[in-house]
Write a protein that holds these residues in place. Structure first.
Motif, PDB file in Angstrom:
ATOM      1  N   PHE A  77     -59.108  -8.339   0.720  1.00 28.64           N
ATOM      2  CA  PHE A  77     -59.006  -8.328  -0.954  1.00 28.64           C
ATOM      3  C   PHE A  77     -60.248  -9.013  -1.479  1.00 28.64           C
ATOM      4  O   PHE A  77     -60.835  -8.464  -2.291  1.00 28.64           O
ATOM      5  CB  PHE A  77     -57.773  -9.123  -1.124  1.00 28.64           C
ATOM      6  N   GLN A  78     -60.665 -10.244  -1.054  1.00 37.36           N
ATOM      7  CA  GLN A  78     -61.765 -10.919  -1.698  1.00 37.36           C
ATOM      8  C   GLN A  78     -63.133 -10.004  -1.564  1.00 37.36           C
ATOM      9  O   GLN A  78     -63.751  -9.954  -2.509  1.00 37.36           O
ATOM     10  CB  GLN A  78     -62.098 -12.210  -1.308  1.00 37.36           C
ATOM     11  N   ALA A  79     -63.509  -9.508  -0.372  1.00 38.04           N
ATOM     12  CA  ALA A  79     -64.566  -8.609  -0.206  1.00 38.04           C
ATOM     13  C   ALA A  79     -64.626  -7.410  -1.240  1.00 38.04           C
ATOM     14  O   ALA A  79     -65.347  -6.919  -1.829  1.00 38.04           O
ATOM     15  CB  ALA A  79     -65.000  -8.105   1.184  1.00 38.04           C
ATOM     16  N   ALA A  80     -63.370  -6.699  -1.208  1.00 37.09           N
ATOM     17  CA  ALA A  80     -63.272  -5.593  -1.884  1.00 37.09           C
ATOM     18  C   ALA A  80     -63.174  -6.114  -3.344  1.00 37.09           C
ATOM     19  O   ALA A  80     -63.830  -5.093  -4.147  1.00 37.09           O
ATOM     20  CB  ALA A  80     -62.024  -4.711  -1.617  1.00 37.09           C
ATOM     21  N   ALA A 151     -61.845 -15.300  12.743  1.00 40.48           N
ATOM     22  CA  ALA A 151     -62.140 -14.176  13.341  1.00 40.48           C
ATOM     23  C   ALA A 151     -61.394 -13.183  12.566  1.00 40.48           C
ATOM     24  O   ALA A 151     -62.071 -11.986  12.148  1.00 40.48           O
ATOM     25  CB  ALA A 151     -61.600 -13.999  14.882  1.00 40.48           C
ATOM     26  N   CYS A 152     -60.227 -13.330  12.261  1.00 39.67           N
ATOM     27  CA  CYS A 152     -59.348 -12.423  11.227  1.00 39.67           C
ATOM     28  C   CYS A 152     -60.091 -12.294  10.029  1.00 39.67           C
ATOM     29  O   CYS A 152     -60.161 -11.078   9.517  1.00 39.67           O
ATOM     30  CB  CYS A 152     -57.650 -13.096  11.209  1.00 39.67           C
ATOM     31  N   THR A 153     -60.538 -13.272   9.773  1.00 37.61           N
ATOM     32  CA  THR A 153     -61.384 -13.152   8.211  1.00 37.61           C
ATOM     33  C   THR A 153     -62.368 -12.306   8.124  1.00 37.61           C
ATOM     34  O   THR A 153     -62.592 -11.475   7.223  1.00 37.61           O
ATOM     35  CB  THR A 153     -61.532 -14.734   7.613  1.00 37.61           C
ATOM     36  N   TRP A 154     -63.151 -12.282   9.545  1.00 38.74           N
ATOM     37  CA  TRP A 154     -64.392 -11.375   9.536  1.00 38.74           C
ATOM     38  C   TRP A 154     -64.045  -9.938   9.293  1.00 38.74           C
ATOM     39  O   TRP A 154     -64.450  -9.103   9.066  1.00 38.74           O
ATOM     40  CB  TRP A 154     -65.171 -11.678  10.906  1.00 38.74           C
ATOM     41  N   ALA A 155     -62.849  -9.454  10.189  1.00 34.44           N
ATOM     42  CA  ALA A 155     -62.178  -8.321  10.206  1.00 34.44           C
ATOM     43  C   ALA A 155     -61.829  -7.837   8.956  1.00 34.44           C
ATOM     44  O   ALA A 155     -62.028  -6.805   8.307  1.00 34.44           O
ATOM     45  CB  ALA A 155     -61.060  -8.286  11.209  1.00 34.44           C
ATOM     46  N   LEU A 161     -65.188  -4.527   2.525  1.00 32.02           N
ATOM     47  CA  LEU A 161     -66.562  -3.888   1.979  1.00 32.02           C
ATOM     48  C   LEU A 161     -66.323  -2.082   2.391  1.00 32.02           C
ATOM     49  O   LEU A 161     -66.822  -1.584   1.765  1.00 32.02           O
ATOM     50  CB  LEU A 161     -67.712  -4.431   3.019  1.00 32.02           C
ATOM     51  N   LEU A 162     -65.663  -2.048   3.317  1.00 32.79           N
ATOM     52  CA  LEU A 162     -65.631  -0.497   3.719  1.00 32.79           C
ATOM     53  C   LEU A 162     -64.322   0.149   2.599  1.00 32.79           C
ATOM     54  O   LEU A 162     -64.987   1.422   2.264  1.00 32.79           O
ATOM     55  CB  LEU A 162     -64.753  -0.538   5.185  1.00 32.79           C
ATOM     56  N   THR A 163     -63.610  -0.505   2.037  1.00 39.07           N
ATOM     57  CA  THR A 163     -62.550   0.200   1.286  1.00 39.07           C
ATOM     58  C   THR A 163     -63.249   0.306  -0.086  1.00 39.07           C
ATOM     59  O   THR A 163     -63.072   1.281  -1.021  1.00 39.07           O
ATOM     60  CB  THR A 163     -61.291  -0.340   1.312  1.00 39.07           C
ATOM     61  N   ARG A 164     -63.697  -0.718  -0.484  1.00 35.79           N
ATOM     62  CA  ARG A 164     -64.566  -0.886  -1.793  1.00 35.79           C
ATOM     63  C   ARG A 164     -63.584  -0.929  -3.146  1.00 35.79           C
ATOM     64  O   ARG A 164     -64.037  -0.665  -4.186  1.00 35.79           O
ATOM     65  CB  ARG A 164     -65.718   0.272  -1.955  1.00 35.79           C
ATOM     66  N   SER A 165     -62.473  -1.102  -2.866  1.00 42.38           N
ATOM     67  CA  SER A 165     -61.420  -0.708  -3.903  1.00 42.38           C
ATOM     68  C   SER A 165     -60.283  -2.103  -3.679  1.00 42.38           C
ATOM     69  O   SER A 165     -59.718  -1.914  -2.739  1.00 42.38           O
ATOM     70  CB  SER A 165     -60.782   0.362  -3.779  1.00 42.38           C
ATOM     71  N   GLU A 166     -60.115  -2.577  -4.757  1.00 41.44           N
ATOM     72  CA  GLU A 166     -59.047  -3.663  -4.911  1.00 41.44           C
ATOM     73  C   GLU A 166     -57.694  -3.048  -4.528  1.00 41.44           C
ATOM     74  O   GLU A 166     -56.850  -3.811  -3.703  1.00 41.44           O
ATOM     75  CB  GLU A 166     -58.861  -4.372  -6.279  1.00 41.44           C
ATOM     76  N   GLU A 167     -57.293  -2.011  -5.162  1.00 46.26           N
ATOM     77  CA  GLU A 167     -55.998  -1.406  -4.975  1.00 46.26           C
ATOM     78  C   GLU A 167     -55.845  -0.931  -3.473  1.00 46.26           C
ATOM     79  O   GLU A 167     -54.819  -1.198  -2.912  1.00 46.26           O
ATOM     80  CB  GLU A 167     -55.776   0.030  -5.724  1.00 46.26           C
ATOM     81  N   ALA A 168     -56.827  -0.162  -2.903  1.00 44.96           N
ATOM     82  CA  ALA A 168     -56.647   0.028  -1.561  1.00 44.96           C
ATOM     83  C   ALA A 168     -56.707  -1.144  -0.537  1.00 44.96           C
ATOM     84  O   ALA A 168     -56.016  -1.096   0.526  1.00 44.96           O
ATOM     85  CB  ALA A 168     -58.126   0.886  -1.186  1.00 44.96           C
ATOM     86  N   ALA A 169     -57.636  -2.146  -0.776  1.00 49.53           N
ATOM     87  CA  ALA A 169     -57.407  -3.347   0.057  1.00 49.53           C
ATOM     88  C   ALA A 169     -56.058  -4.045  -0.118  1.00 49.53           C
ATOM     89  O   ALA A 169     -55.473  -4.440   0.794  1.00 49.53           O
ATOM     90  CB  ALA A 169     -58.362  -4.280  -0.347  1.00 49.53           C
ATOM     91  N   GLY A 170     -55.449  -3.869  -1.473  1.00 50.19           N
ATOM     92  CA  GLY A 170     -54.167  -4.669  -1.446  1.00 50.19           C
ATOM     93  C   GLY A 170     -53.157  -3.757  -0.667  1.00 50.19           C
ATOM     94  O   GLY A 170     -52.226  -4.355  -0.017  1.00 50.19           O
ATOM     95  N   GLN A 171     -53.315  -2.767  -0.607  1.00 52.29           N
ATOM     96  CA  GLN A 171     -52.230  -1.633   0.051  1.00 52.29           C
ATOM     97  C   GLN A 171     -52.394  -1.891   1.464  1.00 52.29           C
ATOM     98  O   GLN A 171     -51.322  -1.789   2.299  1.00 52.29           O
ATOM     99  CB  GLN A 171     -52.401  -0.110  -0.418  1.00 52.29           C
ATOM    100  N   LEU A 172     -53.456  -1.609   2.072  1.00 47.79           N
ATOM    101  CA  LEU A 172     -53.918  -1.621   3.448  1.00 47.79           C
ATOM    102  C   LEU A 172     -53.723  -3.178   3.968  1.00 47.79           C
ATOM    103  O   LEU A 172     -53.170  -3.309   4.968  1.00 47.79           O
ATOM    104  CB  LEU A 172     -55.243  -1.458   3.550  1.00 47.79           C
ATOM    105  N   GLY A 173     -53.797  -4.163   2.951  1.00 50.07           N
ATOM    106  CA  GLY A 173     -53.631  -5.631   3.703  1.00 50.07           C
ATOM    107  C   GLY A 173     -52.083  -5.861   3.616  1.00 50.07           C
ATOM    108  O   GLY A 173     -51.704  -6.629   4.632  1.00 50.07           O
ATOM    109  N   SER A 174     -51.366  -5.441   2.937  1.00 48.13           N
ATOM    110  CA  SER A 174     -49.898  -5.451   2.906  1.00 48.13           C
ATOM    111  C   SER A 174     -49.467  -4.987   4.376  1.00 48.13           C
ATOM    112  O   SER A 174     -48.110  -5.388   4.781  1.00 48.13           O
ATOM    113  CB  SER A 174     -49.152  -4.774   1.803  1.00 48.13           C
ATOM    114  N   ARG A 257     -76.182  -2.892   3.893  1.00 49.45           N
ATOM    115  CA  ARG A 257     -76.373  -1.435   3.658  1.00 49.45           C
ATOM    116  C   ARG A 257     -75.799  -1.093   2.297  1.00 49.45           C
ATOM    117  O   ARG A 257     -76.287  -0.223   1.704  1.00 49.45           O
ATOM    118  CB  ARG A 257     -75.835  -0.726   4.799  1.00 49.45           C
ATOM    119  N   GLY A 258     -74.840  -1.837   1.707  1.00 51.39           N
ATOM    120  CA  GLY A 258     -74.403  -1.337   0.490  1.00 51.39           C
ATOM    121  C   GLY A 258     -73.578  -0.191   0.699  1.00 51.39           C
ATOM    122  O   GLY A 258     -72.976   0.378   1.638  1.00 51.39           O
TER     123      GLY A 258
END
Length: 260
Positions: A77-80, A151-155, A161-174, A257-258
């Motif tokens: 979530f923080q990265a996204a 280790a989990c934080t790095w994952a 960084l891959l999702t690039r979206s707060e909403e997607a990260a929130g849904q995937l994180g749940s 890479r961005g």
């Protein structure tokens, strides 16, 4: 002082300031495990073969590991959030090491987790959990727990960084809340169907939970378990090594890479 150390320290300070400016989130993330300990410990404990304080002693290591696994969700979530709000792009324009930003985020999360573990352990002691092993074993258990969180934080950073979206990260994180449910964090796996027990015991959370129970002296290693659970300390270290070997270079590369 190397460039990575200097820049990483600066990014660590940025992340800690970010945490300080969002106390509501910190309070929520720190009180949730305590609430789960009180709820599960007194509700589930009355329905299992390990009632009362015995189940709560069994549960405390499981909740510690479940909380550590939430590093995936927090890092994601923080990265996204930084990517989505353009912060990451601005940081890339600065003359800093490309590894400094993700390293700073991961280390800051580790510091916050270490501090937040203390009140949880105090509540655990209040409800009947005890450290039955030696002081050295207890320190090793906490160190193993923090390594797994790192280790989990790095994952999570890579996925954010891959999702690039707060909403997607929130849904995937749940979805990460399912990981402890498919492990021995809350219940023993001995009575599960064979196929489900195999899935649960090859879950990294099960290996680390068993390692903490063994090091704290709360429960013996179960007989006939899969290799990571039968050798929990070695299994936990192996899982942490795999996660770090995979996601540290992927996270740094993705940040550098961005969008490309």
């Amino acid at each position: 002082m190397s460039t990575l150390t200097h820049d990483g320290t600066a990014m660590l300070g940025r992340q800690l300031l970010r945490v300080r400016n969002n106390p509501a989130l910190v309070i929520l993330t720190q009180t949730m495990p305590i609430s789960m300990l009180l709820f599960f410990g007194y509700v589930f404990g009355s329905a299992l073969a390990m009632p009362g304080a015995e189940y709560r002693s069994f549960l405390v290591p499981g909740l510690l590991v479940a909380t550590a696994a939430n590093g995936i969700m927090t890092g994601m979530f923080q990265a996204a959030q930084d990517v989505h709000r353009g912060v990451t792009d601005r940081l890339r324009t600065l003359p800093v090491s490309r590894a400094a930003v993700p390293v700073g985020q991961a280390v800051a999360d580790l510091v916050v987790t270490a501090v937040g573990t203390v009140p949880f352990l105090l509540v655990g002691l209040a409800v009947g959990w005890r450290i039955e092993g030696s002081a050295a074993e207890a320190v090793a258990a906490v160190g193993l727990l923090l390594l797994f969180r790192f280790a989990c934080t790095w994952a999570g950073i890579f996925l954010g960084l891959l999702t690039r979206s707060e909403e997607a990260a929130g849904q995937l994180g749940s979805a990460t809340f399912m990981l402890p449910l498919l492990s021995n964090a809350y219940i023993p796996t001995g009575n599960l169907p064979g196929w489900l027990r195999a899935i649960a015991e090859w879950n990294p959370i099960s290996a680390l939970t068993t390692a903490l129970r063994e090091l704290f002296g709360n429960a013996p290693v179960p007989q006939g378990a899969a290799w990571p659970v039968a050798h929990p300390v070695a299994g936990s270290l192996a899982w942490c090594a795999v996660l770090l070997a995979v996601f540290v270079p992927l996270g740094v590369r993705r940040y550098a890479r961005g969008e490309g």
